[in-house]
Design an enzyme around this catalytic site. Structure first.
Site, short mmCIF file in Angstrom:
data_model
loop_
_atom_site.label_atom_id
_atom_site.label_comp_id
_atom_site.label_asym_id
_atom_site.label_seq_id
_atom_site.Cartn_x
_atom_site.Cartn_y
_atom_site.Cartn_z
N GLY A 11 36.82 45.94 40.63
CA GLY A 11 37.02 47.24 39.97
C GLY A 11 35.92 48.21 40.36
NE ARG A 92 48.34 46.63 23.65
CZ ARG A 92 48.19 45.60 22.82
NH1 ARG A 92 47.03 45.07 22.63
NH2 ARG A 92 49.23 45.09 22.20
NE ARG A 98 48.31 39.02 21.28
CZ ARG A 98 47.84 38.09 20.47
NH1 ARG A 98 46.64 38.21 19.97
NH2 ARG A 98 48.56 37.04 20.16
CG ASN A 131 38.13 44.61 27.16
OD1 ASN A 131 37.49 43.63 26.80
ND2 ASN A 131 37.69 45.86 27.01
CG ASP A 159 30.72 44.13 21.48
OD1 ASP A 159 31.35 45.18 21.30
OD2 ASP A 159 31.07 43.24 22.28
CG HIS A 192 34.53 42.89 23.94
ND1 HIS A 192 33.60 43.75 23.43
CD2 HIS A 192 35.33 43.65 24.70
CE1 HIS A 192 33.81 44.97 23.86
NE2 HIS A 192 34.87 44.95 24.64
P1 NAX Z 1 38.69 51.96 35.26
O1 NAX Z 1 40.16 52.02 35.04
O2 NAX Z 1 37.91 53.20 35.46
O3 NAX Z 1 38.41 51.03 36.52
C1 NAX Z 1 39.03 49.81 36.71
C2 NAX Z 1 39.10 49.55 38.21
O4 NAX Z 1 39.59 48.24 38.41
C3 NAX Z 1 40.05 50.51 38.93
O5 NAX Z 1 39.36 51.13 40.00
C4 NAX Z 1 41.16 49.59 39.44
O6 NAX Z 1 41.68 49.99 40.69
C5 NAX Z 1 40.41 48.26 39.54
N1 NAX Z 1 41.26 47.09 39.56
C6 NAX Z 1 42.44 46.87 38.90
N2 NAX Z 1 42.94 45.68 39.24
C7 NAX Z 1 42.09 45.12 40.11
C8 NAX Z 1 42.09 43.90 40.83
N3 NAX Z 1 43.09 43.03 40.71
N4 NAX Z 1 41.06 43.64 41.65
C9 NAX Z 1 40.07 44.53 41.78
N5 NAX Z 1 40.01 45.71 41.16
C10 NAX Z 1 41.01 46.00 40.31
O7 NAX Z 1 38.12 51.10 34.04
P2 NAX Z 1 36.61 51.00 33.52
O8 NAX Z 1 36.36 52.05 32.53
O9 NAX Z 1 35.70 50.86 34.68
O10 NAX Z 1 36.69 49.63 32.69
C11 NAX Z 1 36.91 48.38 33.32
C12 NAX Z 1 37.21 47.31 32.30
O11 NAX Z 1 36.11 47.10 31.42
C13 NAX Z 1 38.41 47.61 31.40
O12 NAX Z 1 39.21 46.44 31.31
C14 NAX Z 1 37.77 47.90 30.06
O13 NAX Z 1 38.63 47.63 28.99
C15 NAX Z 1 36.60 46.97 30.10
N6 NAX Z 1 35.51 47.22 29.16
C16 NAX Z 1 34.88 46.15 28.62
C17 NAX Z 1 33.79 46.26 27.77
C18 NAX Z 1 33.10 45.07 27.20
O14 NAX Z 1 32.19 45.27 26.40
N7 NAX Z 1 33.45 43.82 27.53
C19 NAX Z 1 33.31 47.61 27.36
C20 NAX Z 1 33.70 48.69 28.30
C21 NAX Z 1 35.10 48.59 28.87
O15 NAX Z 1 36.00 49.13 27.95
#
Ligand code: NAX
Length: 333
Positions: A11, A92, A98, A131, A159, A192
Site C-alpha cells: 500500500g 469497507r 462484513r 484493517n 490506540d 483494533h
Molecule cells: P489508502 O487507501 O490511502 O492506501 C491504501 C493503499 O493500498 C492504496 O494505494 C492501494 O492501492 C493499496 N493496496 C490495495 N490493495 C493492495 C494489495 N493487494 N497490495 C498492495 N497494495 C494494495 O489507505 P491508508 O489511509 O493508507 O490506510 C491503509 C490501511 O490502514 C487501511 O486498511 C486503514 O483502515 C488502515 N488503518 C489502520 C490503523 C491501525 O491502527 N491499525 C489506523 C489507520 C488506518 O485507518
C-alpha cells in the site's frame, strides 16, 4: 558498514505509505545507524504513483536508504524481507457487508502470507496495519506455516498512543505537569476496533497508579474509553480523511520497540498471537500488554483483572472470535 535491512511496505502509494516511507528512510524504523532497502508493493493501477514517491525518496538523498524497488507481485516484493509492513488493504465501501470485507481482504492477505512463507528472511517480522488488522494478520499467518506464528503482529500502537495523549491531557487539566513520557504501562486489550479496551488500571503516572490519580470513574467510562476507541472516526470527521501520519508514526514505534526492546518498568501494546493468557483463546491475534527484548515479545503476566476490565476484554475478544469464525467459514484460514 552494516548490511541493509530489507523493509517491504504494501500500500506504498496510499496516504499512510506516504507518511511512512520518508521516516523509514531517515532511520525512524530501526535506528539512525541502520541502512534500509525498500521494497514497495502496490496494485498495478497504483505502481505509477509509487514510482513518484520513489522519485521523491531519491530526491531526499537519505544516507541510510540503499535502494528502492517497486512491485505489483507479492512473491517478488517479499523476497528476502526482514521487516514487512502490511498497510494496503481493501477498505469497507458503502453497502459492503462484513463478510464481503473479510473476503476481499482474504484475497489480499492470503497470497501475501504465502509470499512471506516462500521468500522471507529467517528473522522476518510482520506488522499488519491494514484493517481489519487483527484478522488480516491471522489470515496471513495461517498461510505462512514455516514462519513462527509470533512473527505476525497487528497494530494497536496508535490506540496505545491515543490513550497516552488523552490521559496526559486529563491529568494536565487538574493542574499537574504531566507529559506522555511520564506515563508507563498503558494497555490496549483486544481488537483494533471500537470494542478495544484501553486500560489505565495498571498504568502509572510519574510512578503512581493512573486510575487512582485520576479517580474519576465517569470520565473513564464516558469520556476516556469512547474517545480512544472512536478516535479514528473523529479524525475522519475533522480532517475529511483517515489517520495517516499518526498511524505511520505508530507503525514506526511498533517495529522500533519490537526490535530495540521496551524500557525497564514499562511495556507496550501489540496485537500478538494468544497463548491463552488472560482467557484469550489460543491462536487469536489480540492486543496485550507486552514487553520486548532482543527482537522477541512476551505477554506481561500476572496482572489483576477486575470485573470492569474483564467484561470489556471479553467483549472485544468475542468480536475477534467471531471474525475468526467468519474467515474460517469463508475458507480463508
Ligand atoms: P489508502 O487507501 O490511502 O492506501 C491504501 C493503499 O493500498 C492504496 O494505494 C492501494 O492501492 C493499496 N493496496 C490495495 N490493495 C493492495 C494489495 N493487494 N497490495 C498492495 N497494495 C494494495 O489507505 P491508508 O489511509 O493508507 O490506510 C491503509 C490501511 O490502514 C487501511 O486498511 C486503514 O483502515 C488502515 N488503518 C489502520 C490503523 C491501525 O491502527 N491499525 C489506523 C489507520 C488506518 O485507518
Amino acid at each position: 558498514t552494516r548490511t541493509p535491512v530489507t523493509v517491504t511496505v504494501t500500500g506504498a502509494a496510499g496516504q499512510i505509505g506516504y507518511a511512512l516511507l520518508f521516516r523509514i528512510a531517515s532511520g525512524h524504523l530501526l535506528g539512525a545507524d541502520v541502512p534500509v532497502r525498500l521494497r514497495l508493493l502496490e496494485i498495478p493501477q497504483a505502481v505509477k504513483a509509487a514510482e513518484g514517491t520513489a522519485m521523491e525518496l531519491d530526491d531526499c538523498a537519505f544516507p541510510l536508504l540503499s535502494g528502492i524497488d517497486i512491485f505489483d507481485d507479492a512473491t517478488k516484493a517479499f523476497d528476502g524481507v526482514n521487516v514487512a509492513l502490511l498497510v494496503g488493504a481493501r477498505p469497507r465501501t458503502k453497502g459492503m457487508e462484513r463478510g464481503d470485507l473479510l473476503e476481499a481482504n482474504g484475497g489480499i492477505f492470503k497470497p501475501q502470507g504465502e509470499a512471506i512463507n516462500a521468500g522471507a528472511a529467517d528473522d522476518v517480522k510482520v506488522l499488519v496495519v491494514g484493517n481489519p488488522a487483527n484478522t488480516n494478520a491471522l489470515i496471513a499467518q495461517s498461510h505462512a506455516p514455516d514462519v513462527p506464528a509470533e512473527r505476525f503482529t497487528a497494530m494497536t500502537r496508535l490506540d496505545h498512543n491515543r490513550a497516552l495523549a488523552q490521559l496526559a491531557k486529563k491529568v494536565r487539566g487538574t493542574g499537574a505537569r504531566v507529559s506522555v513520557a511520564d506515563i508507563k504501562k498503558m494497555t490496549i486489550w483486544g481488537n483494533h476496533s471500537a470494542t478495544q479496551y484501553p486500560d489505565i488500571f495498571h498504568a502509572e503516572i510519574a510512578g503512581k497508579n493512573a486510575a487512582e490519580t485520576v479517580n474519576d470513574q465517569n470520565w473513564l467510562e464516558n469520556d476516556f474509553i469512547p474517545t480512544v476507541a472512536k478516535r479514528g472516526a473523529a479524525i475522519i470527521e475533522a480532517r475529511g480523511a483517515s489517520s495517516a501520519a499518526s498511524a505511520a508514526s505508530a507503525a514506526l514505534n511498533h517495529v522500533h520497540t519490537w526490535v530495540n526492546g521496551t524500557a525497564d518498568g514499562d511495556w507496550t501494546s501489540m496485537a500478538v498471537v494468544s497463548d491463552g493468557s488472560y482467557g484469550v483463546p489460543e491462536g487469536l491475534i489480540s492486543s496485550f500488554p507486552v514487553t520486548t527484548k532482543d527482537g522477541r515479545w512476551e505477554i506481561v503476566q500476572g496482572l489483576d483483572i477486575d470485573d470492569f476490565s474483564r467484561a470489556r476484554i471479553d467483549a472485544s475478544v468475542n468480536e475477534l472470535s467471531e471474525e475468526r469464525d467468519a474467515v474460517r467459514k469463508l475458507g480463508l484460514i
